[in-house]
Design an enzyme around this catalytic site. Sequence first.
Site, PDB file in Angstrom:
ATOM      1  N   SER A 142       0.884  -1.183   0.000  1.00 59.00           N
ATOM      2  CA  SER A 142       0.000   0.000   0.000  1.00 59.00           C
ATOM      3  C   SER A 142       0.912   1.221   0.000  1.00 59.00           C
ATOM      4  CB  SER A 142      -0.850  -0.004   1.283  1.00 59.00           C
ATOM      5  OG  SER A 142      -1.474   1.250   1.475  1.00 59.00           O
ATOM      6  N   TYR A 155      -1.897  -1.256  10.534  1.00 62.26           N
ATOM      7  CA  TYR A 155      -1.961  -1.399   9.068  1.00 62.26           C
ATOM      8  C   TYR A 155      -0.695  -0.848   8.423  1.00 62.26           C
ATOM      9  CZ  TYR A 155      -3.914  -1.196   4.322  1.00 62.26           C
ATOM     10  OH  TYR A 155      -4.128  -1.370   2.974  1.00 62.26           O
TER      11      TYR A 155
HETATM   12  N1  NAD Z   1      -8.861  -0.525  -1.197  1.00 58.15           N
HETATM   13  C1  NAD Z   1      -7.801   0.262  -1.059  1.00 58.15           C
HETATM   14  O1  NAD Z   1      -7.921   1.485  -1.124  1.00 58.15           O
HETATM   15  C2  NAD Z   1      -6.424  -0.340  -0.855  1.00 58.15           C
HETATM   16  C3  NAD Z   1      -5.304   0.503  -0.936  1.00 58.15           C
HETATM   17  C4  NAD Z   1      -4.032  -0.028  -0.750  1.00 58.15           C
HETATM   18  C5  NAD Z   1      -3.864  -1.376  -0.492  1.00 58.15           C
HETATM   19  N2  NAD Z   1      -4.965  -2.178  -0.407  1.00 58.15           N
HETATM   20  C6  NAD Z   1      -4.721  -3.595  -0.118  1.00 58.15           C
HETATM   21  O2  NAD Z   1      -5.264  -4.380  -1.162  1.00 58.15           O
HETATM   22  C7  NAD Z   1      -5.641  -5.654  -0.627  1.00 58.15           C
HETATM   23  C8  NAD Z   1      -7.074  -5.927  -1.000  1.00 58.15           C
HETATM   24  O3  NAD Z   1      -7.871  -4.893  -0.452  1.00 58.15           O
HETATM   25  P1  NAD Z   1      -9.375  -4.596  -0.934  1.00 58.15           P
HETATM   26  O4  NAD Z   1      -9.554  -3.126  -0.877  1.00 58.15           O
HETATM   27  O5  NAD Z   1      -9.670  -5.330  -2.181  1.00 58.15           O
HETATM   28  O6  NAD Z   1     -10.171  -5.197   0.307  1.00 58.15           O
HETATM   29  P2  NAD Z   1     -11.573  -5.962   0.383  1.00 58.15           P
HETATM   30  O7  NAD Z   1     -11.979  -5.885   1.809  1.00 58.15           O
HETATM   31  O8  NAD Z   1     -12.509  -5.466  -0.681  1.00 58.15           O
HETATM   32  O9  NAD Z   1     -11.151  -7.475   0.028  1.00 58.15           O
HETATM   33  C9  NAD Z   1     -10.253  -8.185   0.841  1.00 58.15           C
HETATM   34  C10 NAD Z   1     -10.538  -9.669   0.718  1.00 58.15           C
HETATM   35  O10 NAD Z   1      -9.611 -10.361   1.574  1.00 58.15           O
HETATM   36  C11 NAD Z   1     -10.322 -11.369   2.263  1.00 58.15           C
HETATM   37  N3  NAD Z   1      -9.669 -11.691   3.520  1.00 58.15           N
HETATM   38  C12 NAD Z   1      -9.585 -10.940   4.653  1.00 58.15           C
HETATM   39  N4  NAD Z   1      -8.930 -11.604   5.605  1.00 58.15           N
HETATM   40  C13 NAD Z   1      -8.574 -12.799   5.070  1.00 58.15           C
HETATM   41  C14 NAD Z   1      -7.878 -13.936   5.574  1.00 58.15           C
HETATM   42  N5  NAD Z   1      -7.432 -13.971   6.836  1.00 58.15           N
HETATM   43  N6  NAD Z   1      -7.685 -14.984   4.755  1.00 58.15           N
HETATM   44  C15 NAD Z   1      -8.155 -14.968   3.478  1.00 58.15           C
HETATM   45  N7  NAD Z   1      -8.842 -13.936   2.954  1.00 58.15           N
HETATM   46  C16 NAD Z   1      -9.046 -12.869   3.751  1.00 58.15           C
HETATM   47  C17 NAD Z   1     -11.723 -10.793   2.485  1.00 58.15           C
HETATM   48  O11 NAD Z   1     -12.685 -11.820   2.719  1.00 58.15           O
HETATM   49  C18 NAD Z   1     -11.958 -10.044   1.177  1.00 58.15           C
HETATM   50  O12 NAD Z   1     -12.580 -10.865   0.211  1.00 58.15           O
HETATM   51  C19 NAD Z   1      -5.391  -5.587   0.871  1.00 58.15           C
HETATM   52  O13 NAD Z   1      -4.134  -6.167   1.157  1.00 58.15           O
HETATM   53  C20 NAD Z   1      -5.377  -4.098   1.148  1.00 58.15           C
HETATM   54  O14 NAD Z   1      -4.628  -3.779   2.295  1.00 58.15           O
HETATM   55  C21 NAD Z   1      -6.234  -1.704  -0.586  1.00 58.15           C
END
Ligand code: NAD
Length: 258
Positions: A142, A155
Amino acid sequence: MRLQGKVAVITGAARGIGAAIAERFAAEGAKVVAADMDPLAGDETVGRIRAAGNEARFVGCDVTSRQQVAALMDRAIEAYGSLDVVVANAGIIHNTPFLELDDATFDRVIAVNLKGVFYTGQEAARRMVDRGIKGIIVNTASVNAVIVPLGLAAYNASKGGVNQLTKTMAVELARHGIRVNAIGPGSVATDLFRSAMLTDPEAMDRVRSRTPLGRPAEPSEIAGAALFLATDDSAYFTGQTIYPDGGRLALSQVMPKE
Ligand SMILES: NC(=O)c1ccc[n+]([C@@H]2O[C@H](COP(=O)([O-])OP(=O)(O)OC[C@H]3O[C@@H](n4cnc5c(N)ncnc54)[C@H](O)[C@@H]3O)[C@@H](O)[C@H]2O)c1
């Protein structure tokens, strides 16, 4: 078809960025194993991939369990005969001021976001090395790996850890022909983000003020970065985090209001 015949495992693939990566990789010819803790949403991702005429299956997996992560990699190899690309994407976020952050919350965020990436990378890499597969691992970091939004100590620390783990894995696995890189998105318009905007009308203004491109990324735009790292187009990249962030890390002030 840039991933024709490749076997790709993506964690956190039930929704958001992981689902977009799974759909994009499958559309590029990969046989996709979509792993997540949420079987209902995971099945929906797989349903969309199959409806588009592409190949995928869902495997339930909690990335905080080494046993489940090991079983996930074995299932992928059993089902599709290889393990070429692994994306450690599962992640959670928890917003608590530093002075109020408790042990359980800190431990949970680190367990999913950092230890989960360790388990996923190690269980994948061991199988790649055993089989002589010159595989590719992509971790999801991130912008919070290098900048500090308030209230996200666990985080931010977990994502900083992902960057260092990515570099270490890249250096140690290079002699096996395995490349390891990470994606560090800025704000992405996932379900989580959209629901936050419904309850907080100022959320979009905050994203605009800190993002020169003036909008959050679509999950598909992050999938494009993952695809680059998953193909030979990035053949000379290893140990890097690339930041699809709309210019966020380049900005030292806030953008003016229009
Ligand atoms: N959305 C943003 O703005 C953003 C920005 C930077 C980084 N990220 C990173 O991108 C990745 C995905 O984020 P997102 O926004 O798609 O989130 P999201 O919440 O839409 O999806 C995350 C998925 O991970 C699954 N998950 C959570 N804990 C888990 C576990 N212990 N084992 C297996 N699956 C698990 C959830 O069920 C969900 O389907 C994450 O690592 C997040 O930190 C997101």
